[in-house]
Design an enzyme around this catalytic site. Structure first.
Site, PDB file in Angstrom:
ATOM      1  N   ARG B  39      31.111  17.475   2.852  1.00  0.00           N
ATOM      2  CA  ARG B  39      32.335  17.354   4.170  1.00  0.00           C
ATOM      3  C   ARG B  39      31.849  16.686   5.082  1.00  0.00           C
ATOM      4  NH1 ARG B  39      34.133  22.215   6.619  1.00  0.00           N
ATOM      5  NH2 ARG B  39      36.731  22.314   7.203  1.00  0.00           N
ATOM      6  N   SER B 108      43.408  20.426  -2.888  1.00  0.00           N
ATOM      7  CA  SER B 108      44.072  21.443  -2.044  1.00  0.00           C
ATOM      8  C   SER B 108      45.125  21.768  -2.425  1.00  0.00           C
ATOM      9  CB  SER B 108      43.187  21.344  -0.638  1.00  0.00           C
ATOM     10  OG  SER B 108      41.910  20.592  -0.732  1.00  0.00           O
ATOM     11  N   LYS B 137      35.566  28.773  12.360  1.00  0.00           N
ATOM     12  CA  LYS B 137      34.709  28.707  13.210  1.00  0.00           C
ATOM     13  C   LYS B 137      34.364  27.700  11.305  1.00  0.00           C
ATOM     14  CE  LYS B 137      30.679  29.358  15.008  1.00  0.00           C
ATOM     15  NZ  LYS B 137      29.842  29.011  15.401  1.00  0.00           N
TER      16      LYS B 137
END
Ligand code: NI
Lengths: 216, 216
Positions: B39, B108, B137
């Site tokens: 990612r 997703s 975060k």
């Protein structure tokens, strides 16, 4: 490359004075643009894909090259003529592997060494700049200081592939970049921000032709 | 898909407590991870390509699937097993055209309708989430409110392809997501931020297996 890139439009909808990129491209084609680079720096891949399909239709019909900035997958997905790569992007050879031998691969460079390396790696043309100082809003290569036309001349002396001058180009200074060895000029705002993008494209082409006549 | 994705690591170097992603992946492989998604949200394409080549070597050797987030061109360039796409990315069919029939394409989703659509478009698995509330975060799907395990169950009832639960997954709640119908769980910080990423991976797998035994 299908043809010479005398005038090369880099798209950016948020610098297009409330016009759509589609509309700006239509007008630039009307004014005789040679190539359109789909950039749209802040757009998602999905948006660039959708816009790219629209621009492919317009450019195909007009015989204008369509180049996609950065995203090799988007270039392939919209059947663009090629891709334009910078230091942060995939290597030229990788893009060539995905797009094939017929694809036009451009590479941004600002130094003689980078120009030689890009040519050795198989670039078809170089985007050379930023040639002139640009405001950050308008910028094509905003991390670079202006390299000036002398650098264009040095790069011209070092490589054989076509150079497209970029960064701060206007109808007033385009001829000097071309006289130094660029075969054409790439702009964003000089077209996207113009009152009449078709007229601006014509004016830019006339300046390029002046520069070609004046070439040393 | 080569195998079942019981545990699925999503990489993010800046959430890896000063360890490199390479190191985290090595340890996760040691702990028995099934799939690694490259990612690195803030990295350039060039960096993702270089890191992807390293991870391809590690994962290939271990028989672990390598999936690239978002960039179909990077997936192809590093010979990944597949790509993971979201709403902002290229359509599933376009990715399939570039990567071929053998590629694993994940999508997703957070709703039943999106799950049905992704399955109809040829997705091989769904990343379903964010299942649990996550800190920004740590977030995998940071624009989404938590959908909860009940939604996982609804999606499980609506499609036939594997579901990987994502978003706020910990060893404590993993079993409940799996019991609701996910075949495995995807995490960032639960592994990247762990004192011992190998132990964390084992712990997560044990929780998934508990959930599978408890499946209704
Ligand atoms: Ni950004």
């Amino acid at each position: 490359m299908n043809r010479s890139y005398r005038t090369y439009l880099v798209t950016q909808e948020d610098l297009s004075v409330d016009r759509s990129t589609r509309e700006v491209v239509e007008r630039a084609i009307e004014g005789g643009i040679d190539a359109v680079q789909l950039r749209e720096k802040h757009a998602t891949a999905r948006r660039r894909y959708e816009l790219g399909r629209e621009l492919r239709e317009l450019t195909e019909r007009a015989g204008v090259d369509l180049i996609v900035n950065d995203r090799v997958d988007v270039a392939r997905a919209v059947d663009a003529d090629g891709v334009h790569l910078g230091d942060d992007d995939l290597p030229i050879g990788v893009a060539r592997g995905i797009l094939g031998e017929g694809a036009v691969i451009g590479r941004s460079v600002s130094t003689v060494d980078a120009a030689r390396e890009a040519e050795a790696n198989g670039a078809d043309y170089l985007g050379v700049g930023a040639v002139f100082h640009t405001s950050s809003k308008d910028d094509v290569a905003d991390d670079e200081l202006a390299i000036g036309v002398e650098r264009v001349r040095e790069i011209r002396g070092a490589v054989g592939i076509p150079l497209v001058a970029i960064g701060g180009i206007t109808p007033e200074n385009a001829a000097s970049a071309v006289a130094a060895g660029a075969e054409g000029v790439a702009v964003i705002s000089a077209i996207t921000g113009a009152d009449d993008p078709a007229a601006a494209t014509r004016e830019l082409r006339a300046a390029v032709e002046d520069g070609l006549e004046g070439e040393e």
